[in-house]
Scaffold this active site. Structure first.
Site, PDB file in Angstrom:
ATOM      1  N   CYS A  90       0.808  -1.227   0.000  1.00 23.64           N
ATOM      2  CA  CYS A  90       0.000   0.000   0.000  1.00 23.64           C
ATOM      3  C   CYS A  90       0.840   1.277   0.000  1.00 23.64           C
ATOM      4  O   CYS A  90       0.350   2.337  -0.377  1.00 23.64           O
ATOM      5  CB  CYS A  90      -0.948   0.014   1.196  1.00 23.64           C
ATOM      6  SG  CYS A  90      -2.199  -1.270   1.150  1.00 23.64           S
ATOM      7  N   GLN A 156      -5.083  -8.322   6.453  1.00 22.93           N
ATOM      8  CA  GLN A 156      -5.158  -6.914   6.838  1.00 22.93           C
ATOM      9  C   GLN A 156      -6.467  -6.616   7.567  1.00 22.93           C
ATOM     10  O   GLN A 156      -6.502  -5.831   8.520  1.00 22.93           O
ATOM     11  CB  GLN A 156      -5.020  -6.024   5.600  1.00 22.93           C
ATOM     12  CG  GLN A 156      -3.633  -6.088   4.980  1.00 22.93           C
ATOM     13  CD  GLN A 156      -3.379  -4.966   3.993  1.00 22.93           C
ATOM     14  OE1 GLN A 156      -3.983  -3.907   4.066  1.00 22.93           O
ATOM     15  NE2 GLN A 156      -2.467  -5.194   3.072  1.00 22.93           N
ATOM     16  N   ARG A 219     -19.587   8.465  -1.353  1.00 26.89           N
ATOM     17  CA  ARG A 219     -21.015   8.570  -1.067  1.00 26.89           C
ATOM     18  C   ARG A 219     -21.180   9.595   0.051  1.00 26.89           C
ATOM     19  O   ARG A 219     -21.346   9.245   1.221  1.00 26.89           O
ATOM     20  CB  ARG A 219     -21.577   7.214  -0.650  1.00 26.89           C
ATOM     21  CG  ARG A 219     -21.484   6.165  -1.751  1.00 26.89           C
ATOM     22  CD  ARG A 219     -22.027   4.826  -1.317  1.00 26.89           C
ATOM     23  NE  ARG A 219     -21.965   3.850  -2.385  1.00 26.89           N
ATOM     24  CZ  ARG A 219     -22.375   2.592  -2.292  1.00 26.89           C
ATOM     25  NH1 ARG A 219     -22.881   2.166  -1.136  1.00 26.89           N
ATOM     26  NH2 ARG A 219     -22.280   1.774  -3.308  1.00 26.89           N
ATOM     27  N   GLU A 221     -23.452  11.331   1.093  1.00 26.17           N
ATOM     28  CA  GLU A 221     -24.698  11.316   1.854  1.00 26.17           C
ATOM     29  C   GLU A 221     -24.690  10.260   2.957  1.00 26.17           C
ATOM     30  O   GLU A 221     -25.656  10.142   3.735  1.00 26.17           O
ATOM     31  CB  GLU A 221     -25.879  11.050   0.912  1.00 26.17           C
ATOM     32  CG  GLU A 221     -25.986   9.627   0.395  1.00 26.17           C
ATOM     33  CD  GLU A 221     -25.012   9.276  -0.722  1.00 26.17           C
ATOM     34  OE1 GLU A 221     -25.013   8.111  -1.157  1.00 26.17           O
ATOM     35  OE2 GLU A 221     -24.251  10.172  -1.152  1.00 26.17           O
ATOM     36  N   SER A 248     -11.363   1.207   3.181  1.00 29.85           N
ATOM     37  CA  SER A 248     -11.057   1.939   1.951  1.00 29.85           C
ATOM     38  C   SER A 248     -11.735   1.301   0.749  1.00 29.85           C
ATOM     39  O   SER A 248     -11.917   0.087   0.680  1.00 29.85           O
ATOM     40  CB  SER A 248      -9.544   1.990   1.736  1.00 29.85           C
ATOM     41  OG  SER A 248      -8.991   0.682   1.723  1.00 29.85           O
ATOM     42  N   HIS A 349      -8.874   3.630  -2.456  1.00 29.97           N
ATOM     43  CA  HIS A 349      -7.452   3.345  -2.226  1.00 29.97           C
ATOM     44  C   HIS A 349      -6.913   2.521  -3.397  1.00 29.97           C
ATOM     45  O   HIS A 349      -6.878   1.291  -3.339  1.00 29.97           O
ATOM     46  CB  HIS A 349      -7.336   2.588  -0.900  1.00 29.97           C
ATOM     47  CG  HIS A 349      -5.977   2.127  -0.524  1.00 29.97           C
ATOM     48  ND1 HIS A 349      -4.801   2.657  -1.037  1.00 29.97           N
ATOM     49  CD2 HIS A 349      -5.585   1.154   0.358  1.00 29.97           C
ATOM     50  CE1 HIS A 349      -3.757   2.033  -0.496  1.00 29.97           C
ATOM     51  NE2 HIS A 349      -4.216   1.118   0.343  1.00 29.97           N
ATOM     52  N   CYS A 379      -0.295   2.904   6.435  1.00 30.83           N
ATOM     53  CA  CYS A 379      -0.028   1.550   6.909  1.00 30.83           C
ATOM     54  C   CYS A 379       0.240   0.656   5.698  1.00 30.83           C
ATOM     55  O   CYS A 379      -0.192   0.963   4.582  1.00 30.83           O
ATOM     56  CB  CYS A 379      -1.199   1.017   7.729  1.00 30.83           C
ATOM     57  SG  CYS A 379      -2.774   0.958   6.846  1.00 30.83           S
ATOM     58  N   GLY A 381       0.926  -3.634   4.366  1.00 26.87           N
ATOM     59  CA  GLY A 381       0.789  -5.051   4.645  1.00 26.87           C
ATOM     60  C   GLY A 381       2.048  -5.695   5.184  1.00 26.87           C
ATOM     61  O   GLY A 381       3.159  -5.220   4.956  1.00 26.87           O
TER      62      GLY A 381
END
Length: 393
Positions: A90, A156, A219, A221, A248, A349, A379, A381
């Site tokens: 990541c 994870q 989103r 909302e 994510s 992500h 962070c 893995g």
């Protein structure tokens, strides 16, 4: 030692899984930020850029064959620009920027492009593993010797659940961060905060050609009531906190930063956004796996004689909401200065590209708030953490 500067930072919109970029080849997606940097900054990519460093976490199939070399060729930069793909999971896109900064600081290069790409629709996450179900936590992915030193191989998601347990976070607390991320992204997008970073991408969908201009995953909302109805992903109901709404988003995208020395900025007439002050990586317990941002932050601040109060804006990757909550609890950082335009729970992500996404956002935020220092951390893995400290110029 010379300084390394962020001249410009761009990214594609982040397409939702199975969304508008479904028929876009990853190599084309990777080339989009390169072409945008060239247009925006008035240089000839084929002659000005000395190397392209791209993160890509799943470098197989259409993302294989060193996509960092192919991307500038697809971008029309000819055959003179080399490229290297790297994988720190990541943290790959952020590591690409850190490596570029280090090479410029050392005087080895003057103009580099760094960032990353991940097409998570066409090349599914963990499809580069030996696991038949594409799981990084499958014991088949590591040698038996691994278990002579470590008792288990943790996913994870389970790591995020253990963080929530260790710090005592309730599902309501975790969901509150998730709602905040969506709301903040909505406010930032409506106010045009992302307009200068996100470059429109023309592509094809079933109905014909379209131009994608904004992120597809958010989103804004979203509310706590909605999240309460979502099923848990990694544990049985009542035994955990992680669901799709506080993790994510799985998305497709690419990002790139133009990194240059002071001499190169003067030669090209570039006005840099920020100076890359320092970078840092750490290893942590792989059983919880995702606590790396905590020591990465405290150590890079200590090395530069700074405290969290000296930092004007933070970007902490929202891989899972408990990661951010634990980081806040342990560092004492202010949530009101953290992920102020929303994070990966909202915009997604795109693994190898996220570091570039967050660093570009961070530099823009410093300009907006007239701040001095910004810190980005993620962070990673198997128990790692990465941090980058930048200063507005």
């Amino acid at each position: 030692m010379q300084d390394a500067y962020v001249v410009d930072a761009v990214r594609t919109p982040l397409g939702k899984h199975g969304g508008s970029f479904s028929d876009t080849h990853p190599q084309d997606l990777a080339a989009e930020p390169l072409q945008a940097l060239e247009r925006r900054n008035g240089f000839d990519g084929g002659s000005a850029v000395e190397d392209v460093i791209y993160g890509c976490v799943t470098p197989i199939d259409e993302q294989g064959s060193n996509i960092a070399r192919i991307a500038p060729m697809v971008a029309g930069w000819g055959d003179d620009v080399p490229g290297v793909q790297l994988n720190r999971m990541c943290g790959s896109g952020q590591q690409a920027v850190n490596f570029a900064a280090g090479q410029i600081k050392a005087g080895m290069h003057d103009v580099l492009v760094a960032g990353g790409v991940e097409h998570m629709t066409r090349v599914p996450m963990a499809s580069d593993t030996a696991s038949p179900d594409c799981s990084y936590a499958d014991p088949e992915n590591v040698t038996e010797t691994y278990f002579e030193h470590f008792e288990e191989l943790t996913s994870q998601g389970e790591g995020a659940e253990r963080i929530a347990e260790q710090w005592g976070f309730s599902r309501a607390e975790v969901d509150e961060i998730a709602v905040d991320s969506q709301t903040r992204w909505g406010h930032a997008a409506a106010a045009g905060k992302y307009d200068d970073q996100v470059v429109p991408v023309e592509t094809e969908v079933d109905d014909g050609p379209v131009t994608v201009k904004r992120d597809e995953h958010p989103r804004p909302e979203t509310d706590a009531e909605t999240l309460r109805e979502l099923p848990l992903v990694f544990r049985e109901e009542g035994e955990g906190v992680i669901h799709a709404g506080n993790a994510s988003g799985v998305v497709d995208g690419a990002s790139a930063l133009l990194i240059a020395s002071k001499a190169a900025c003067e030669t090209h007439g570039w006005e840099p956004m920020a100076r890359i002050v320092d970078s840092h990586v750490v290893g942590v317990d792989p059983k919880t796996m995702l606590t790396g941002p905590i020591p990465a932050t405290t150590e890079i601040l200590a090395e530069n004689d700074l405290t969290v109060d000296d930092i004007d804006r933070f970007e902490v990757n929202e891989a899972f909401a408990p990661v951010v909550l634990a980081w806040l609890a342990e560092t004492g950082a202010d949530w009101e200065k953290t992920n102020v335009w929303g994070g990966a729970i909202a915009h997604g992500h795109p693994l190898g590209a996220t570091g570039g996404v967050l660093l570009g956002k961070l530099a823009a935020q410093l300009a907006e708030c007239n701040g001095q220092y910004g810190l980005c951390t993620m962070c990673i893995g198997f128990g790692q953490g990465i941090a980058t400290l930048i200063e507005r110029v």
